[in-house]
Structures are given as structure tokens and as C-alpha cells.
Scaffold this active site. Structure first.
Site, PDB file in Angstrom:
ATOM      1  N   TYR A 141       0.814  -1.215   0.000  1.00 24.41           N
ATOM      2  CA  TYR A 141       0.000   0.000   0.000  1.00 24.41           C
ATOM      3  C   TYR A 141       0.850   1.269   0.000  1.00 24.41           C
ATOM      4  O   TYR A 141       0.425   2.295  -0.527  1.00 24.41           O
ATOM      5  CB  TYR A 141      -0.902   0.033   1.241  1.00 24.41           C
ATOM      6  CG  TYR A 141      -2.202  -0.706   1.083  1.00 24.41           C
ATOM      7  CD1 TYR A 141      -2.218  -2.081   0.906  1.00 24.41           C
ATOM      8  CD2 TYR A 141      -3.414  -0.037   1.124  1.00 24.41           C
ATOM      9  CE1 TYR A 141      -3.409  -2.767   0.777  1.00 24.41           C
ATOM     10  CE2 TYR A 141      -4.619  -0.719   0.997  1.00 24.41           C
ATOM     11  CZ  TYR A 141      -4.605  -2.081   0.820  1.00 24.41           C
ATOM     12  OH  TYR A 141      -5.784  -2.747   0.689  1.00 24.41           O
ATOM     13  N   LYS A 190       3.132 -15.586   3.147  1.00 19.10           N
ATOM     14  CA  LYS A 190       3.381 -16.364   1.924  1.00 19.10           C
ATOM     15  C   LYS A 190       4.880 -16.653   1.900  1.00 19.10           C
ATOM     16  O   LYS A 190       5.610 -16.284   0.957  1.00 19.10           O
ATOM     17  CB  LYS A 190       2.906 -15.551   0.694  1.00 19.10           C
ATOM     18  CG  LYS A 190       2.930 -16.291  -0.625  1.00 19.10           C
ATOM     19  CD  LYS A 190       1.880 -17.390  -0.733  1.00 19.10           C
ATOM     20  CE  LYS A 190       2.046 -18.159  -2.044  1.00 19.10           C
ATOM     21  NZ  LYS A 190       1.169 -19.365  -2.102  1.00 19.10           N
ATOM     22  N   ASP A 222      -2.882 -18.603   1.075  1.00 24.38           N
ATOM     23  CA  ASP A 222      -3.855 -19.305   0.222  1.00 24.38           C
ATOM     24  C   ASP A 222      -4.591 -20.366   1.023  1.00 24.38           C
ATOM     25  O   ASP A 222      -5.815 -20.522   0.931  1.00 24.38           O
ATOM     26  CB  ASP A 222      -3.186 -19.885  -1.039  1.00 24.38           C
ATOM     27  CG  ASP A 222      -1.928 -20.688  -0.750  1.00 24.38           C
ATOM     28  OD1 ASP A 222      -1.420 -20.646   0.394  1.00 24.38           O
ATOM     29  OD2 ASP A 222      -1.430 -21.366  -1.678  1.00 24.38           O
ATOM     30  N   ASP A 246      -6.307  -7.032   4.116  1.00 29.44           N
ATOM     31  CA  ASP A 246      -7.417  -6.392   3.418  1.00 29.44           C
ATOM     32  C   ASP A 246      -8.350  -7.468   2.868  1.00 29.44           C
ATOM     33  O   ASP A 246      -9.564  -7.423   3.046  1.00 29.44           O
ATOM     34  CB  ASP A 246      -6.876  -5.521   2.283  1.00 29.44           C
ATOM     35  CG  ASP A 246      -7.988  -4.877   1.474  1.00 29.44           C
ATOM     36  OD1 ASP A 246      -8.928  -4.355   2.094  1.00 29.44           O
ATOM     37  OD2 ASP A 246      -7.922  -4.921   0.232  1.00 29.44           O
ATOM     38  N   ASP A 250     -12.205  -8.988   4.636  1.00 29.86           N
ATOM     39  CA  ASP A 250     -13.496  -8.996   3.933  1.00 29.86           C
ATOM     40  C   ASP A 250     -14.093 -10.398   3.947  1.00 29.86           C
ATOM     41  O   ASP A 250     -15.296 -10.582   4.127  1.00 29.86           O
ATOM     42  CB  ASP A 250     -13.328  -8.559   2.461  1.00 29.86           C
ATOM     43  CG  ASP A 250     -13.572  -7.071   2.267  1.00 29.86           C
ATOM     44  OD1 ASP A 250     -13.354  -6.304   3.232  1.00 29.86           O
ATOM     45  OD2 ASP A 250     -13.965  -6.675   1.151  1.00 29.86           O
TER      46      ASP A 250
HETATM   47  C1  IPM Z   1     -10.367  -1.269   3.714  1.00 32.17           C
HETATM   48  C2  IPM Z   1     -10.610  -0.734   2.334  1.00 32.17           C
HETATM   49  C3  IPM Z   1      -9.430   0.183   1.952  1.00 32.17           C
HETATM   50  C4  IPM Z   1      -8.175  -0.664   1.994  1.00 32.17           C
HETATM   51  C5  IPM Z   1      -9.591   0.877   0.598  1.00 32.17           C
HETATM   52  C6  IPM Z   1     -10.866   1.686   0.523  1.00 32.17           C
HETATM   53  C7  IPM Z   1      -8.401   1.719   0.256  1.00 32.17           C
HETATM   54  O1  IPM Z   1     -10.766  -1.758   1.424  1.00 32.17           O
HETATM   55  O2  IPM Z   1     -10.308  -0.478   4.669  1.00 32.17           O
HETATM   56  O3  IPM Z   1     -10.277  -2.492   3.851  1.00 32.17           O
HETATM   57  O4  IPM Z   1      -7.855  -1.336   1.013  1.00 32.17           O
HETATM   58  O5  IPM Z   1      -7.503  -0.648   3.018  1.00 32.17           O
HETATM   59 MG    MG Z   2     -10.797  -3.691   2.313  1.00 31.71          MG
END
Ligand code: IPM
Ligand code: MG
Length: 357
Positions: A141, A190, A222, A246, A250
Site C-alpha cells: 500500500y 506467503k 492461500d 485487506d 473482507d
Molecule cells: C479497507 C478498504 C481500503 C483498503 C480501501 C478503501 C483503500 O478496502 O479499509 O479495507 O484497502 O484498506
Molecule cells: Mg478492504
């Protein structure tokens, strides 16, 4: 007295932050703590008003308060701006860096009342309580990026940088959290391919001696992605670098049925940054359909981690659980036979239960 900077941002951000503010006021009423809240611009809203998604005034306010509550940033309206002016790259990432919040805590909890909302079988997710600890200010990032033209197209370079110190500080947070929970820590990397992951694994392993009560294991990313949908109950605290975190957070969020339920706390520097894990959801913005629970649960994390008000945090969490158990639902978690509420109505119920336990 605590000072909180509110950054409602874009899309559903203002709607969910408004409900979280109501909950903060009810905490203040019940527990006699004083909060001073001031609101500032961020994201597309800030760009439209000032020409920059993270104005200096907002940065100053964030550095001078005790905690920041962020709604969400971004939306199609700002997608075609130059990348450094886009809400994500121009505001969210610089804010994380500015506050040095290197440890991002993302809990994924399956509430009993919502077990059926998951897309996975109830026996796979029932009772799930995982904490993802994501490194938030390093890795791909923030490394140098470059794009150059070459015959036939482009060549891009993205740099993945980690130092021993960066890995160590976030790992300590994860060990300490594991210690307060079920004492199991899984570090995800990884290491069979990436040099950064090899260092990651070395550093985490070397810390284990200081936390003999925590059972540490390592897992390749993975495999972890697969295990999260195969048998997520095997995990307690997951520790990983920025990009893997990240993605995996999710995935962990979706195990609970809706990303609208997932809070987050970003810690490390002096000021904590609290935000729902979901985005700005422009498709439902302004319609009263957003689920405010992720933001309200972020407030609970703020009460616990920045203000040390564990009792108040428990009160907010209990109010959320009670609202769900009594069948109140926003559209994202609606099931047959339950009571459908708007964003504001859900906020009102949680406020009521926070004040009158
Ligand atoms: C998160 C989001 C952010 C990230 C984006 C919006 C830049 O996906 O907070 O997980 O990738 O960190
Ligand atoms: Mg995210």
C-alpha cells in the site's frame, strides 16, 4: 472529557455516523462521561468543498483529538480524479499514515440471532469470533510505485517494504490480544514465495518466546483463505500484513452474514481511528437503508480501546445484541418474520437499550 473528531465522509457515511453519535450521547447520559465532538470533511465531500480529499484543517483536528470516528469515503463521482486526489489514495491512506495506526483490528463475530444470515451452513459458522489483526501502514500500500511506457504498453513496479520493527510492533499487539482471548494466534504469510513473508515469519517466531502462554502457528495465505470457509472456528486471532489482511478481513466479514455488521479499530499512534469495515455504498446512500451497527460497534471499540471504558463498551454491545434478538433488522440482514427498520430506527432502538438496560 474526551474529544472525538467525526469524519462522516461520503455515501452512507453521514447516515451511519449520525446514529453512532446518538449512541455516544446515550453513553454519556448513562455513564456520566463527557464527549466533545467536532465534525470535519474528508473524501469526496472534502474534495468538492475544498479541492482536496484530506484538507489541512481535517488533519489538524485528527491530530488534536483523542479518537477519530470515520464513516466511509469514495464513490463513482470521484473515481476519475487523478489518483492522489481520489478519496482512497488521497485521504484514507494518508490519514492512516498520519495517525500511525499500524494495527488494524477487525473482529468478525457471528451473533446467535444472525446465524442464519450467513451464506455458510450454521454448523460451520455458529459461535464464530475471530479477530483479524492487519498491519495497516506498510507493505504494498505504501511502497514506491512506478509506471513507465515501454514498447507495446507499460511496465509497472510496486514495492513491498517491511522492516523488523514494523513487523514487531503489530505482532506484539496481536500476541497481547490473543493473550486476552483464547490464547491462539495464527500468523498468515506467503513465506514459500515472498522474502517479506520470510522476515515476517522470523520476527513473529522470535517474539513467541516472550508470550509462552500464547499458542502460535503459521499458515500460508492461500491455505488460510480456504480454511476460513472450510472451518473458520479453528481461528481466534489472525495476524497478517496489509494486503493479505485487506482481503482476508473482507472474507471473514462475510462469514458473519453482512459486512454491515463489522467494526474496526486502527491503533498504534496516540489517536485511535475507528470506522466500519464497509465502504460508502453509494447505491443505497441517502435512503435510510444502511446498517448502522458496524459504526455503532466501532464506537464500542473506541470506548474500550481508547477511553478504557469497558463497562460502557459492553453496554453498547449488549444493546446491539438485544436489538437483534428482538428481531429488529436493517435490509442487509432482513429475514422473513423479522421487523424491518430504517437506519435511524435501528439507531433509536440501540440508543434506547444502551440507556435503559
Ligand atoms: C479497507 C478498504 C481500503 C483498503 C480501501 C478503501 C483503500 O478496502 O479499509 O479495507 O484497502 O484498506
Ligand atoms: Mg478492504
Amino acid at each position: 472529557m474526551y474529544t472525538i473528531t467525526l469524519l462522516p465522509g461520503d455515501g452512507i457515511g453521514p447516515e451511519v455516523v449520525a446514529e453512532a453519535v446518538k449512541v455516544l450521547i446515550s453513553v454519556s447520559n448513562r455513564f456520566g462521561v463527557k464527549f466533545t465532538m467536532n465534525e470535519h470533511l474528508i473524501g469526496g465531500a472534502a474534495y468538492d468543498a475544498t479541492g482536496h480529499p484530506l484538507p489541512q484543517e481535517t488533519k489538524d483536528a485528527c491530530l488534536q483529538c483523542d479518537a477519530v470516528l470515520l464513516g466511509a469515503v469514495g464513490g463513482p463521482k470521484w473515481d476519475n480524479l487523478p489518483v492522489e486526489l481520489r478519496p482512497e489514495r488521497g485521504a484514507l491512506l494518508p490519514l492512516r499514515k498520519l495517525l500511525e495506526v499500524y494495527a488494524n483490528l477487525r473482529p468478525a463475530v457471528v451473533f446467535k440471532a444472525l446465524t442464519a444470515a450467513s451464506t455458510l451452513k450454521p454448523e460451520v459458522v455458529s459461535g464464530l469470533d475471530v479477530m483479524v489483526v492487519r498491519e495497516l501502514t506498510g507493505g504494498l500500500y505504501f511502497g514506491d510505485k512506478k509506471r513507465e511506457e515501454i514498447p507495446g504498453g507499460y511496465r509497472v513496479v510496486e514495492t513491498l517494504v517491511y522492516t523488523t520493527e514494523e513487523i514487531e510492533r503489530v505482532s506484539r499487539r496481536a500476541f497481547e490480544l490473543a493473550r486476552q482471548r483464547s490464547k491462539k494466534l495464527t500468523s498468515v504469510d506467503k513465506a514459500n514465495v515472498l522474502e517479506s513473508s520470510r522476515l515476517w515469519r522470523e520476527v513473529v517466531t522470535s517474539l513467541a518466546a516472550e508470550y509462552p502462554d500464547v499458542e502460535l502457528s503459521h499458515m500460508l495465505v492461500d491455505n488460510c483463505a480456504m480454511q476460513l470457509v472450510r472451518n473458520p472456528l479453528q481461528f481466534d486471532v489472525l495476524l497478517t500484513e496489509n494486503l493479505f489482511g485487506d482481503i482476508l478481513s473482507d472474507q471473514a466479514a462475510q462469514l458473519t452474514g453482512s459486512i454491515g455488521m463489522l467494526p474496526s479499530a486502527s491503533l498504534g499512534g496516540g489517536v485511535g481511528l475507528y470506522e466500519p469495515s464497509h465502504g460508502s455504498a453509494p447505491d443505497i446512500a441517502g435512503q435510510g437503508k444502511a446498517n448502522p451497527i458496524a459504526t455503532i460497534m466501532s464506537v464500542a471499540m473506541m470506548l474500550r480501546y481508547t477511553f478504557g471504558l469497558a463497562e460502557a463498551a459492553v453496554a453498547v454491545e449488549a444493546a446491539v445484541v438485544r436489538a437483534l434478538e428482538e428481531g429488529y433488522r436493517t435490509p442487509d440482514i432482513m429475514e422473513e418474520g423479522k421487523k424491518l427498520l430504517s437506519t435511524r430506527e435501528m439507531g433509536d432502538i440501540i440508543v434506547r437499550y444502551t440507556e435503559n438496560h
